[in-house]
Design a protein around this motif. Structure first.
Motif, short mmCIF file in Angstrom:
data_model
loop_
_atom_site.label_atom_id
_atom_site.label_comp_id
_atom_site.label_asym_id
_atom_site.label_seq_id
_atom_site.Cartn_x
_atom_site.Cartn_y
_atom_site.Cartn_z
N THR A 263 78.25 14.42 30.96
CA THR A 263 77.89 15.83 31.01
C THR A 263 78.69 16.51 32.10
OG1 THR A 263 75.65 15.31 30.31
CG2 THR A 263 75.99 17.47 31.34
N ILE B 72 79.91 18.96 35.10
CA ILE B 72 79.18 19.60 36.19
C ILE B 72 79.04 21.09 35.94
CG2 ILE B 72 79.24 20.14 38.67
CD1 ILE B 72 80.69 17.53 39.12
N ALA C 108 74.69 22.37 41.69
CA ALA C 108 75.41 21.09 41.71
C ALA C 108 75.29 20.41 43.07
CB ALA C 108 76.88 21.31 41.35
N ASN D 115 71.53 19.04 43.41
CA ASN D 115 71.17 17.86 42.60
C ASN D 115 72.13 16.69 42.79
OD1 ASN D 115 73.44 18.36 40.99
ND2 ASN D 115 72.27 19.44 39.41
N GLU E 202 75.41 16.44 42.21
CA GLU E 202 76.61 16.31 41.37
C GLU E 202 77.88 16.63 42.17
OE1 GLU E 202 75.40 18.99 38.26
OE2 GLU E 202 75.09 17.34 36.88
N ARG F 232 79.29 16.56 46.17
CA ARG F 232 78.94 15.98 47.46
C ARG F 232 79.95 16.40 48.53
NH1 ARG F 232 74.97 12.43 47.16
NH2 ARG F 232 74.37 11.55 45.14
#
Length: 267
Positions: free
Chosen positions: A5, A7, A27, A30, A32, A34
């Motif tokens: 999926t 981002i 993003a 959650n 996704e 960093r």
């Protein structure tokens, strides 16, 4: 073969830049995206989001300004290694200002304060309680010397709370507290213009500190709630009469579940 999926998704055209920023925020929250992660190329991002380069660049500029992204010339765009308070505060501000009424903000304040008072009762050290007592004494000394400026009284009131929050040593709670207090400052200042509000606040703070320093979490929770009497007056559990300017906050607070109940549910 399973396709991962993506981002980023094609966005709503009604407010394009805000929609792009919101996708980055989600993003980040959650996981996704960093800290330190390199973003796809500008062309790839434009394709994923379904926007033009000028729109994407505007969104990236905004995210760079608040410290979420870092543009490294000749290398690409990265998520900042250290997300600064400047990146978090706008997100918190947006959440709090979207509250539909002051009542909601007061209810949030009640639950939030109850929570950090409980943590302080569990973690606090003698030096922490001494620092908090010093903050209370400064307010009391100011009043004893004839001081009654509402702005000064409001600052003394918030100094008590910030000293308590700092003792917990949780940077997230500290950031939320700073923002919440900034938003509530004018309300507190208006309250402090009412005669005797400063004296009531000092006595109230001393009582709360006594409970916190003794680790009396159950009593501390009850002390945050009012107790109506037959003569129509409203008193806190400490026996202090709640002045009219504070009753609205207490009445709103009693409709919300207590922090103790929330934190112990399921234990």
């Amino acid at each position: 073969m399973t396709t991962a999926t993506p981002i980023f998704q094609s966005i709503d055209r009604s407010n394009i830049v805000d929609s792009i920023i919101e996708q980055f925020q989600v993003a980040l929250m959650n996981g996704e995206l960093r800290p330190g992660q390199r973003l796809p190329s500008e062309l790839a991002l434009c394709r994923h989001l379904g926007v033009g380069r000028s729109t994407l660049r505007e969104a990236v500029k905004a995210l760079t300004t608040i410290g979420v992204l870092e543009v490294r010339r000749g290398d690409g765009t990265y998520v900042n290694e250290h997300i600064t308070p400047g990146a978090i505060m706008p997100l918190l501000f947006a959440i709090l200002v979207e509250s539909e009424s002051p009542k909601h903000l007061q209810e949030f304040r009640f639950i939030f304060e109850s929570g950090y008072f409980k943590l302080l009762a569990q973690r606090g050290k003698a030096e922490d309680f001494s620092a908090i007592e010093s903050a209370i004494d400064k307010m009391a000394d100011y009043i004893a010397a004839g001081g009654n400026d509402p702005e000064m009284l409001a600052r003394f009131d918030l100094d008590f709370h910030m000293t308590a929050v700092e003792a917990i040593q949780n940077p997230l709670i500290l950031k939320v507290a700073r923002l919440l207090h900034t938003m509530l400052f004018e309300v507190i200042k208006r309250n402090m213009a009412v005669p005797d509000s400063g004296e009531w606040t000092v006595e109230r703070h001393r009582y709360l500190l006594d409970l916190i320093s003794q680790g009396k979490i159950g009593e501390l929770e009850m002390a945050r709630l009012p107790s109506p009497t037959s003569d129509g007056a409203v008193y806190t559990r400490s026996g202090l009469e709640v002045p009219p300017w504070r009753r609205l906050q207490f009445e709103q607070s009693t409709t919300a579940p207590t922090t103790t109940a929330l934190m112990t549910k399921g234990d």
